[in-house]
Design a protein around this motif. Structure first.
Motif, mmCIF file in Angstrom:
data_model
loop_
_atom_site.group_PDB
_atom_site.id
_atom_site.type_symbol
_atom_site.label_atom_id
_atom_site.label_comp_id
_atom_site.label_asym_id
_atom_site.label_seq_id
_atom_site.Cartn_x
_atom_site.Cartn_y
_atom_site.Cartn_z
ATOM 1 N N HIS A 4 32.549 18.126 53.145
ATOM 2 C CA HIS A 4 32.425 16.883 52.456
ATOM 3 C C HIS A 4 32.350 17.197 50.912
ATOM 4 C CE1 HIS A 4 30.857 12.488 52.914
ATOM 5 N NE2 HIS A 4 31.060 12.699 51.831
ATOM 6 N N HIS A 37 34.600 15.700 47.459
ATOM 7 C CA HIS A 37 35.342 14.404 46.730
ATOM 8 C C HIS A 37 36.243 15.346 45.731
ATOM 9 C CE1 HIS A 37 33.375 10.833 49.019
ATOM 10 N NE2 HIS A 37 32.461 11.801 48.778
ATOM 11 N N PRO A 51 36.461 12.949 52.192
ATOM 12 C CA PRO A 51 35.993 11.792 52.591
ATOM 13 C C PRO A 51 36.908 10.799 51.731
ATOM 14 C CG PRO A 51 34.232 12.874 51.465
ATOM 15 C CD PRO A 51 35.434 13.854 51.594
ATOM 16 N N GLU A 55 34.185 8.275 54.728
ATOM 17 C CA GLU A 55 32.856 7.966 55.219
ATOM 18 C C GLU A 55 32.526 6.745 55.106
ATOM 19 O OE1 GLU A 55 29.880 9.279 51.746
ATOM 20 O OE2 GLU A 55 31.768 9.849 50.934
ATOM 21 N N ASP A 85 29.331 17.607 49.014
ATOM 22 C CA ASP A 85 29.389 16.089 48.270
ATOM 23 C C ASP A 85 29.837 16.330 47.003
ATOM 24 O OD1 ASP A 85 29.321 13.288 48.721
ATOM 25 O OD2 ASP A 85 27.300 13.180 48.318
#
Ligand SMILES: [Zn+2]
Length: 255
Positions: free
Chosen positions: A7, A9, A37, A94, A204
């Motif tokens: 995960h 970005h 995601p 997500e 994340d």
């Protein structure tokens, strides 16, 4: 050693100045599989660009993020549908419910979440769940949608041991990231009671940087800090945790 960030970005504007260097720092550390995601239609171009530049490393998801479920959500869901019909994505994500930022959109968040779960089932894809201040609401939806073809990842899992077992009961892996390294993160206190076969690693990035980078911009290379914390929690070697969590990511994403 192959490490998987499930995960991240990487298309975020926060990386515009040094995206290439940042990605290479990760690859040099052994982090070579990146699952990307989606947020909303505004980011789609940048995601496709990332995949074009690193076709062997970047694996895209498609979906509408719960904090971006707004007045125009029907048009946004149409974009998700169109993209899924057009080409392969590795997950619908997500998606989920976020009551931290805005409680007033709960109704449409629930609707968007359910709708995207149906899309995932239709395309036989995993879902990647975003949950913030919304465990009960998320579990309520999963309870009605649960089936053999519902599976995926509970991203940035920060719940209790009981909630971890419940998430696993819906065929979800637990996405473990920077929070596991925080002093008050709590999950480090019981994670060893959860079999590693249910765990995947994530950053994340650019959010939620692990200690000792807490509060700074996160990047995929820092997933090593999460890995090191799991070595401490499980008492298993770094190589073994990398291998197991990468295999778990392959089981979910089918790549
Ligand atoms: Zn995210």
């Amino acid at each position: 050693m192959i490490i998987t960030d499930t995960h991240t970005h990487l298309y975020s504007k926060d990386f515009d100045e040094d995206r290439g260097e940042m990605i290479h720092r990760a690859i040099e550390e052994g982090v070579s599989r990146f699952f990307i995601p989606a947020i909303d239609s505004e980011h789609t171009e940048a995601m496709l660009q990332l995949e074009k530049e690193y076709p062997n490393n970047m694996f895209l998801m498609m979906g509408l993020h719960p904090t971006h479920v707004k007045d125009n959500y029907k048009a946004e869901l149409k974009h998700v549908e169109d993209m899924l019909a057009k080409r392969h994505f590795y997950a619908v994500g997500e998606i989920g419910i976020d009551l931290y930022w805005d409680k007033s959109t709960l109704g449409i968040q629930q609707e968007a979440f359910k709708h995207q779960i149906k899309l995932a089932k239709q395309y036989k894809l995993p879902i990647v769940i975003h949950c913030r201040d919304a465990f009960n609401e998320i579990f309520e939806v999963l309870e009605t949608e649960k089936s053999d073809d519902l599976f995926g990842i509970f991203h940035c899992f920060t719940g209790t041991l009981e909630q971890a077992h419940q998430a696993i009961s819906y065929n979800m892996k637990l996405g473990i990231g920077g929070v596991a390294t925080f002093k008050n993160g709590k999950i480090d206190t019981f994670l060893n009671e959860i079999d590693l076969k249910h765990v995947v690693l994530e950053t994340d990035a650019p959010y939620l940087a692990p200690a000792p980078y807490r509060g700074k911009r996160n990047e995929s290379a820092y997933v090593i800090k999460v890995l090191e914390k799991l070595v401490y929690i499980y008492g298993v070697s770094l190589e073994e945790i990398a291998a197991i969590t990468t295999q778990n990511s392959k089981d979910v994403f089918k790549i």
